[in-house]
Design a protein around this motif. Structure first.
Motif, PDB file in Angstrom:
ATOM      1  N   ALA A  55      -2.677 -56.293 121.391  1.00  0.00           N
ATOM      2  CA  ALA A  55      -3.396 -56.084 122.649  1.00  0.00           C
ATOM      3  C   ALA A  55      -3.162 -57.220 123.637  1.00  0.00           C
ATOM      4  N   ARG A  56      -3.024 -58.459 123.109  1.00  0.00           N
ATOM      5  CA  ARG A  56      -2.936 -59.599 124.004  1.00  0.00           C
ATOM      6  C   ARG A  56      -1.509 -60.056 124.275  1.00  0.00           C
ATOM      7  N   VAL A  57      -0.582 -59.716 123.383  1.00  0.00           N
ATOM      8  CA  VAL A  57       0.789 -60.205 123.547  1.00  0.00           C
ATOM      9  C   VAL A  57       1.767 -59.068 123.827  1.00  0.00           C
ATOM     10  N   TYR A  58       1.871 -58.115 122.862  1.00  0.00           N
ATOM     11  CA  TYR A  58       2.932 -57.120 122.976  1.00  0.00           C
ATOM     12  C   TYR A  58       2.680 -56.130 124.106  1.00  0.00           C
ATOM     13  N   PHE A  59       1.470 -55.564 124.123  1.00  0.00           N
ATOM     14  CA  PHE A  59       1.194 -54.519 125.109  1.00  0.00           C
ATOM     15  C   PHE A  59       1.374 -54.986 126.557  1.00  0.00           C
ATOM     16  N   PRO A  60       0.830 -56.176 126.918  1.00  0.00           N
ATOM     17  CA  PRO A  60       1.039 -56.637 128.305  1.00  0.00           C
ATOM     18  C   PRO A  60       2.518 -56.785 128.653  1.00  0.00           C
ATOM     19  N   LEU A  61       3.328 -57.195 127.679  1.00  0.00           N
ATOM     20  CA  LEU A  61       4.760 -57.351 127.952  1.00  0.00           C
ATOM     21  C   LEU A  61       5.445 -55.991 128.145  1.00  0.00           C
ATOM     22  N   SER A  62       4.889 -54.964 127.492  1.00  0.00           N
ATOM     23  CA  SER A  62       5.521 -53.638 127.594  1.00  0.00           C
ATOM     24  C   SER A  62       4.998 -52.860 128.798  1.00  0.00           C
ATOM     25  N   LEU A  63       4.017 -53.421 129.496  1.00  0.00           N
ATOM     26  CA  LEU A  63       3.356 -52.696 130.580  1.00  0.00           C
ATOM     27  C   LEU A  63       4.311 -52.161 131.663  1.00  0.00           C
ATOM     28  N   PRO A  64       5.327 -52.940 132.075  1.00  0.00           N
ATOM     29  CA  PRO A  64       6.241 -52.375 133.089  1.00  0.00           C
ATOM     30  C   PRO A  64       6.893 -51.078 132.619  1.00  0.00           C
ATOM     31  N   GLY A  65       7.212 -50.993 131.336  1.00  0.00           N
ATOM     32  CA  GLY A  65       7.805 -49.772 130.786  1.00  0.00           C
ATOM     33  C   GLY A  65       6.815 -48.628 130.781  1.00  0.00           C
ATOM     34  N   VAL A  66       5.570 -48.929 130.415  1.00  0.00           N
ATOM     35  CA  VAL A  66       4.524 -47.904 130.404  1.00  0.00           C
ATOM     36  C   VAL A  66       4.367 -47.323 131.804  1.00  0.00           C
ATOM     37  N   MET A  67       4.328 -48.229 132.778  1.00  0.00           N
ATOM     38  CA  MET A  67       4.136 -47.805 134.157  1.00  0.00           C
ATOM     39  C   MET A  67       5.308 -46.930 134.608  1.00  0.00           C
ATOM     40  N   ALA A  68       6.531 -47.380 134.336  1.00  0.00           N
ATOM     41  CA  ALA A  68       7.717 -46.629 134.773  1.00  0.00           C
ATOM     42  C   ALA A  68       7.717 -45.240 134.153  1.00  0.00           C
ATOM     43  N   SER A  69       7.423 -45.152 132.855  1.00  0.00           N
ATOM     44  CA  SER A  69       7.517 -43.844 132.222  1.00  0.00           C
ATOM     45  C   SER A  69       6.373 -42.951 132.673  1.00  0.00           C
ATOM     46  N   ALA A  70       5.184 -43.522 132.907  1.00  0.00           N
ATOM     47  CA  ALA A  70       4.060 -42.694 133.349  1.00  0.00           C
ATOM     48  C   ALA A  70       4.342 -42.098 134.726  1.00  0.00           C
ATOM     49  N   ILE A  71       4.833 -42.923 135.641  1.00  0.00           N
ATOM     50  CA  ILE A  71       5.074 -42.412 136.997  1.00  0.00           C
ATOM     51  C   ILE A  71       6.198 -41.386 136.991  1.00  0.00           C
ATOM     52  N   LEU A  72       7.240 -41.650 136.209  1.00  0.00           N
ATOM     53  CA  LEU A  72       8.344 -40.695 136.126  1.00  0.00           C
ATOM     54  C   LEU A  72       7.836 -39.354 135.594  1.00  0.00           C
ATOM     55  N   ALA A  73       7.055 -39.414 134.502  1.00  0.00           N
ATOM     56  CA  ALA A  73       6.528 -38.184 133.914  1.00  0.00           C
ATOM     57  C   ALA A  73       5.620 -37.462 134.905  1.00  0.00           C
ATOM     58  N   PHE A  74       4.771 -38.229 135.577  1.00  0.00           N
ATOM     59  CA  PHE A  74       3.799 -37.609 136.485  1.00  0.00           C
ATOM     60  C   PHE A  74       4.494 -36.933 137.675  1.00  0.00           C
ATOM     61  N   THR A  75       5.433 -37.637 138.302  1.00  0.00           N
ATOM     62  CA  THR A  75       6.084 -37.060 139.481  1.00  0.00           C
ATOM     63  C   THR A  75       6.906 -35.831 139.095  1.00  0.00           C
ATOM     64  N   LEU A  76       7.563 -35.887 137.952  1.00  0.00           N
ATOM     65  CA  LEU A  76       8.326 -34.710 137.525  1.00  0.00           C
ATOM     66  C   LEU A  76       7.378 -33.554 137.206  1.00  0.00           C
TER      67      LEU A  76
END
Lengths: 294, 259
Positions: free
Chosen positions: A202-223
Motif C-alpha cells: 500500500a505504501r511502496v508498490y501501489f503508489p509507484l504503479s499509480l501512473p499505470g493504473v491511471m493510464a489504463s483506467a482512462i484508456l478503458a473508460f474512453t473506449l
C-alpha cells in the motif's frame, strides 16, 4: 572554394541538395486526406446538429428523461467496466512484470490472441457462451450451483462481461509498462524495515504503479464510452448505450439533427475524459518532481 | 499466509488467462459440429459448414469486397502514413505537435461518430454504397497505426546515414529508395499488416456505408448473428481467426527480421 555544410550564407539551392525532401510535401497528403475525410465529417456533424444556429437538439437531449437516462447508463456501464477491468488487469500485469520469463510468455500470448480477433467475433463467442444452453450455464448447472439456466444474455451483466473481455488487453499493457520498471527490492527493503506485505504494497508498490493504473483506467473508460457492437449484441434495448442511440437516430428515426447532436455530445465526453487523463498525468509528474526536490 | 497469498494470486491470474482465451478457443471446435445448432462440445465432425460458406455466392462476394477494400486501404494508408511519419521524424516545423495530434486522433475518436459523420458527408459526394467510400473511410482509421509503427522503426535508424548518402552525391529519391526505405521497412510492413486488419475487421462504418452489393464479411457476420446463430457463423469465425493468426505471425516474422 570550400564551404562548410553548416554555412548559412550558402545559396539555398546548393543547400537543398543536402536536405531530405522538404517536410511539407511529405506531410501534405496526410493532412489533406484527413481534412477531407476525417475533420470535415466531424465538422459536418456539428453543423447538422445546429440547424439555423439553433441549439434546440442539445436542449432536447439535456431535458428529455430518455436521453438523460441513456447518457447516465453509458456512464454507469463504462465506470463499472473500467473498475472491473483495471482490478483484473492489475494482478495480471503484476504477474507479467515480476512472474518470470515463462509466465511472461504464456500471459502475453493469452493476452494477444484475443487482441487480434475482431471485436465482432468475440461478441459472437460471448453470445454462444452466455446463452441459456451455453457453456457457462451448463457448467454452473453441472457444478450444482444453480438448477435452472440463469439469464445472462440481453442483460447488463452480459454487456459488462463482453466489454471487460475486449478492454482487458488495453488495460494490461500500460500497467505492465509501468510495473516492469518498478524495483522489487524496494518491497524487500520495506519488509526488512518491519512493514507487513500489505503495508509495503500500500505504501511502496501501489503508489509507484499509480501512473499505470491511471493510464489504463482512462484508456478503458474512453473506449467504453463509445462501444456499439458489444452492447448491441449482448445487451437488451432497455439498457441502451449512447452509441446505439446515435445509430438508431440515423437508421430508424431518421432524425439526423438529433443524432448528430448526440454524436457531438459523445465526442465532447470522450475528449473531456482524455483531458482528465492529461491533467492527472501532469499532477502525478508534479508530485514526483516535488518528491525529487525534497 | 505468504504461501496462501501466492497460490491465490496465481489462481486469479490463471482464471484471467482462461477468461481471455475461452471465447476464441470454443469457436473453432464448434464449427465442426454435425448438429444444426451451435453446440459445445461439438457433436461429431464435419466440414459441411465450411462448404456451405465457401459455396454461397453472397459470402464469396463479401469475401471479395473485404479483400479488395482492405488491400486498397492498406496500400493507401501505408503510403500516406509512411510519408507523414518520415516528415515527423526528420523535420522540425511549426505546429508539429498539432499535426501529430491530428494524425493520431482517428484512433481515439468513437467509431460510431466517424461512421455517422462520414455517412452524411459521403452521401453528398456519391460515395455511399461504393467500395471507394469504404476504402477512404478505412484509410482514415488505419493511418494512425502506420504512423506509429513507422515512427517507432525510424527512431532506431542511425540518423547520419541519409545525410551521408546525400553527401556522397546520391539523389534524394535514390537515398530514399536505397537507404531510408530498406532501414524502415519492418515498420512499414507491420504498419501495412495493421492497416489491413483494421479494415478487414471493421464493421461499424461499413454498416453505414455499404449496401447489399458492397457489403463486407463483418457485415455478413453481423446480419447472421442478429438473425440466426448457426454453425456456419462459427465456420466463418474460425476462418477469420486463422487469417488473423497468420497476420500476427507475419508481423512477428517481420519484427524478427529487423533484429
Amino acid at each position: 572554394m570550400t564551404v562548410s555544410l553548416h554555412d548559412r550564407s550558402m545559396p539555398a539551392k546548393a543547400m537543398g541538395r543536402f536536405r531530405p525532401p522538404s517536410a511539407f510535401w511529405l506531410i501534405a497528403p496526410a493532412i489533406l486526406f484527413l481534412a477531407f475525410f476525417f475533420v470535415f465529417p466531424l465538422l459536418k456533424l456539428v453543423a447538422i446538429s445546429l440547424p439555423d444556429g439553433s441549439a434546440e437538439h442539445y436542449r432536447q437531449i439535456f431535458t428529455t428523461p430518455v436521453f438523460l437516462r441513456v447518457i447516465g447508463e453509458t456512464f454507469r456501464v463504462s465506470l463499472i467496466v473500467t473498475v472491473v477491468t483495471v482490478a483484473i488487469a492489475y494482478p495480471y500485469a503484476y504477474a507479467m512484470a515480476h512472474g518470470g520469463r515463462a509466465a511472461l510468455l504464456v500471459l502475453t500470448v493469452a493476452l494477444l490472441i484475443p487482441f487480434w480477433v475482431s471485436l465482432l467475433l468475440r461478441s459472437f463467442s460471448w453470445i454462444v457462451l452466455l446463452q441459456n444452453t451455453g457453456l457457462i450455464n451448463d457448467f454452473l448447472i453441472a457444478a450444482g450451483l444453480i438448477d435452472r439456466p440463469i439469464r445472462l444474455i440481453r442483460t447488463p451483466l452480459g454487456v459488462i462481461i463482453g466489454m471487460v473481455h475486449i478492454l482487458l488487453p488495453y488495460a494490461v499493457l500500460p500497467l505492465y509498462t509501468v510495473m516492469k520498471k518498478i524495483d522489487l527490492r524496494l518491497m524487500e527493503a520495506s519488509s526488512i524495515c518491519g512493514a507487513s506485505w500489505l503495508r509495503g504494497f500500500a505504501r511502496v508498490y501501489f503508489p509507484l504503479s499509480l501512473p499505470g493504473v491511471m493510464a489504463s483506467a482512462i484508456l478503458a473508460f474512453t473506449l467504453a464510452l463509445g462501444f456499439y457492437i458489444t452492447p448491441a449484441l449482448l445487451g437488451s434495448p432497455r439498457d441502451m448505450m449512447i452509441a446505439q442511440m446515435i445509430a438508431g437516430q440515423f437508421n430508424e428515426q431518421l432524425n439526423f439533427g438529433l443524432g448528430a447532436a448526440l454524436a457531438v455530445v459523445l465526442m465532447v465526453l470522450t475528449a473531456m475524459a482524455f483531458g482528465l487523463f492529461g491533467a492527472a498525468r501532469a499532477a502525478l509528474q508534479m508530485r514526483d518532481r516535488r518528491k525529487g526536490e525534497a | 499466509m505468504d504461501r496462501l497469498r501466492r497460490v491465490l494470486f496465481w489462481v486469479v491470474v490463471g482464471l484471467t488467462a482462461v477468461f481471455l482465451l475461452l471465447p476464441t478457443l470454443i469457436t473453432v471446435p464448434m464449427s465442426f459440429t454435425t448438429t444444426s445448432t451451435l453446440e459445445f462440445p461439438p457433436v461429431g465432425f464435419t466440414f459441411e459448414w465450411y462448404g456451405k460458406v465457401i459455396g454461397a455466392a453472397d459470402w464469396r462476394a463479401a469475401l471479395v469486397n473485404s479483400l479488395v477494400v482492405a488491400l486498397a486501404a492498406a496500400i493507401l494508408a501505408t503510403v500516406i502514413g509512411t510519408a507523414a511519419a518520415l516528415a515527423l521524424h526528420a523535420h522540425r516545423f511549426p505546429g508539429k505537435t498539432l499535426v501529430m495530434g491530428l494524425l493520431l486522433s482517428p484512433m481515439v475518436t468513437p467509431v460510431i461518430v466517424l461512421a455517422v459523420g462520414m455517412y452524411m458527408v459521403f452521401s453528398g459526394w456519391g460515395l455511399v454504397a461504393t467500395r471507394l467510400g469504404l476504402v477512404l473511410a478505412h484509410t482514415v482509421l488505419a493511418i494512425p497505426f502506420v504512423v506509429v509503427s513507422v515512427l517507432a522503426s525510424a527512431r532506431m535508424v542511425n540518423p547520419s546515414l541519409a545525410p551521408a548518402s546525400l553527401g556522397l552525391g546520391a539523389s534524394r529519391w535514390f537515398t530514399f529508395r536505397r537507404v531510408t526505405l530498406p532501414l524502415i521497412m519492418p515498420g512499414v510492413l507491420s504498419g501495412a499488416v495493421f492497416a489491413f486488419i483494421t479494415s478487414w475487421d471493421e464493421v461499424v462504418i461499413a454498416l453505414f456505408l455499404a449496401d447489399v452489393r458492397t457489403r463486407t464479411v463483418p457485415i455478413m457476420i453481423w446480419n447472421q448473428v442478429r438473425t440466426n446463430l448457426d454453425p456456419a457463423t462459427a465456420a466463418v469465425a474460425a476462418i477469420l481467426i486463422v487469417l488473423s493468426a497468420l497476420g500476427v505471425l507475419l508481423s512477428y516474422k517481420i519484427r524478427e527480421a529487423r533484429s
